[in-house]
Structure formats: structure tokens, C-alpha cells
Design a protein around this motif. Structure first.
Motif, PDB file in Angstrom:
ATOM      1  N   SER A   2       0.920  -1.136  -0.066  1.00 50.69           N
ATOM      2  CA  SER A   2       0.018   0.122   0.048  1.00 50.69           C
ATOM      3  C   SER A   2       0.778   1.097   0.078  1.00 50.69           C
ATOM      4  N   GLU A   3       0.463   2.065  -0.898  1.00 46.73           N
ATOM      5  CA  GLU A   3       1.232   3.343  -1.150  1.00 46.73           C
ATOM      6  C   GLU A   3       0.823   3.981   0.181  1.00 46.73           C
ATOM      7  N   ALA A   4      -0.197   4.082   0.689  1.00 45.06           N
ATOM      8  CA  ALA A   4      -0.613   5.046   1.762  1.00 45.06           C
ATOM      9  C   ALA A   4       0.217   4.741   2.939  1.00 45.06           C
ATOM     10  N   ALA A   5       0.401   3.357   3.359  1.00 47.28           N
ATOM     11  CA  ALA A   5       0.965   2.763   4.509  1.00 47.28           C
ATOM     12  C   ALA A   5       2.335   3.164   4.306  1.00 47.28           C
ATOM     13  N   LYS A   6       3.046   3.024   3.061  1.00 51.76           N
ATOM     14  CA  LYS A   6       4.528   3.326   3.042  1.00 51.76           C
ATOM     15  C   LYS A   6       4.583   4.793   3.130  1.00 51.76           C
ATOM     16  N   ARG A   7       3.660   5.833   2.790  1.00 49.59           N
ATOM     17  CA  ARG A   7       3.790   7.155   3.153  1.00 49.59           C
ATOM     18  C   ARG A   7       3.762   7.677   4.649  1.00 49.59           C
ATOM     19  N   LEU A   8       2.907   6.905   5.255  1.00 54.67           N
ATOM     20  CA  LEU A   8       2.500   6.982   6.654  1.00 54.67           C
ATOM     21  C   LEU A   8       4.004   6.593   7.515  1.00 54.67           C
ATOM     22  N   LEU A   9       4.582   5.455   7.153  1.00 62.15           N
ATOM     23  CA  LEU A   9       5.668   4.904   7.704  1.00 62.15           C
ATOM     24  C   LEU A   9       6.924   5.989   7.351  1.00 62.15           C
ATOM     25  N   LEU A  10       6.938   6.596   6.148  1.00 69.95           N
ATOM     26  CA  LEU A  10       8.275   7.588   5.975  1.00 69.95           C
ATOM     27  C   LEU A  10       7.806   8.661   6.662  1.00 69.95           C
ATOM     28  N   ASP A  11       6.692   9.037   7.183  1.00 67.54           N
ATOM     29  CA  ASP A  11       6.478   9.934   7.978  1.00 67.54           C
ATOM     30  C   ASP A  11       6.449   9.885   9.272  1.00 67.54           C
ATOM     31  N   GLY A  12       7.030   8.908   9.783  1.00 71.33           N
ATOM     32  CA  GLY A  12       7.375   8.533  11.263  1.00 71.33           C
ATOM     33  C   GLY A  12       6.208   7.523  11.731  1.00 71.33           C
ATOM     34  N   ALA A  13       5.245   6.928  11.288  1.00 73.43           N
ATOM     35  CA  ALA A  13       4.328   6.124  11.818  1.00 73.43           C
ATOM     36  C   ALA A  13       5.151   4.930  12.104  1.00 73.43           C
ATOM     37  N   PRO A  14       4.631   4.355  13.503  1.00 78.59           N
ATOM     38  CA  PRO A  14       5.159   3.139  13.723  1.00 78.59           C
ATOM     39  C   PRO A  14       4.676   1.773  12.742  1.00 78.59           C
ATOM     40  N   LEU A  15       5.495   1.109  12.816  1.00 79.58           N
ATOM     41  CA  LEU A  15       4.785  -0.097  12.078  1.00 79.58           C
ATOM     42  C   LEU A  15       4.675  -1.267  12.940  1.00 79.58           C
ATOM     43  N   ILE A  16       3.575  -1.747  13.318  1.00 79.45           N
ATOM     44  CA  ILE A  16       3.285  -2.655  14.309  1.00 79.45           C
ATOM     45  C   ILE A  16       2.514  -3.971  13.678  1.00 79.45           C
ATOM     46  N   ALA A  17       3.040  -5.194  13.747  1.00 79.07           N
ATOM     47  CA  ALA A  17       2.737  -6.266  13.055  1.00 79.07           C
ATOM     48  C   ALA A  17       2.231  -7.405  14.142  1.00 79.07           C
ATOM     49  N   ILE A  18       0.948  -7.871  13.700  1.00 87.83           N
ATOM     50  CA  ILE A  18       0.455  -8.868  14.641  1.00 87.83           C
ATOM     51  C   ILE A  18       1.370 -10.354  14.767  1.00 87.83           C
TER      52      ILE A  18
END
Length: 134
Positions: A2-18
Motif C-alpha cells: 500500500s502506497e498509503a502505508a508506505k507514506r505513513l511510515l516514511l512520515d514517522g508512523a510506527p509499524l506494528i505487526a500482529i
């Protein structure tokens, strides 16, 4: 990815995986699990995911919390050699791999140490526990 997920992560959002399972079992066969997608996001954004499910040590230790059971006294039965059995064994539990669900031939050779035991099915694993570990 997802491009949206990639952008959020590049903007500093944490990546949390179940979890980061490679695949899971569906009626029509094995399907890609979240692992390949989480790994792609990690690679694309130079981020490291926080894994809150199997095989994270915290997952197994939290499952035992409040039971009065130490990891060395517990057994994990699962069909995923790495995430179920390997994760459990990494915290000191015994891991029994069952040849059902998403098990693939020779999975037991994919982790070190090898599973405590490999059984044909869940009932066989329970029988072993009742006969040899209690």
C-alpha cells in the motif's frame, strides 16, 4: 504494498505487526500471510516492525503470565515450525510440531534446535504429553 502505508511510515508512523507468518492455510491451499507484506514495508521504508504476536518472546511469556507456569513447564503445539514451535522454544518451552494445517514436509528441519517432538496430529501430541510429560 500500500502506497498509503508506505507514506505513513516514511512520515514517522510506527509499524506494528500482529505476526510475520509467511503463509496460512485456507480451504484452497496456502496463502501469503502478513510476513511478506510487513517485510516489504520494512525494506521500502527502512523501518523495523514491532511484532506483537508469534514468534515474539513477549507473546509467549504473556500467554503464561498469571498461570503460575514457567516456560520450562509449558508445551506449545503448533503447525508452524518457525512461529509456533521455534518461538516457544526460544523462551524455554517445549515445542511440538503437528503435521496438519500448514505443515509442509521437512518443516522440522527449518529450525535449530529442532522441535522437541513432531506428531501426526494434535491428538497424538496430547497423548504424548499425557503419557510422558505429566
Amino acid at each position: 504494498m500500500s502506497e498509503a502505508a508506505k507514506r505513513l511510515l516514511l512520515d514517522g508512523a510506527p509499524l506494528i505487526a500482529i505476526h510475520k507468518a509467511r503463509y496460512y492455510k485456507r480451504k484452497d491451499g496456502l496463502a501469503l500471510g502478513p510476513g511478506p507484506f510487513v517485510t516489504a514495508l520494512e525494506f521500502a521504508t527502512d523501518t523495523k516492525a514491532t511484532v506483537v504476536g508469534k514468534p515474539a518472546q513477549t507473546f509467549f511469556l504473556e500467554a503464561l503470565r498469571g498461570t503460575g507456569c514457567e516456560p520450562e513447564e509449558a508445551v506449545m503445539i503448533g503447525d508452524d515450525c518457525r512461529d509456533d514451535v521455534g518461538g516457544a522454544q526460544n523462551v524455554g518451552m517445549r515445542g511440538i510440531l503437528v503435521k496438519t494445517g500448514k505443515y509442509r514436509a521437512a518443516d522440522e528441519e527449518k529450525i535449530n534446535p529442532a522441535p522437541y517432538l513432531t506428531c501426526e496430529s494434535f491428538p497424538h501430541a496430547v497423548d504424548h504429553i499425557l503419557q510422558h510429560l505429566l
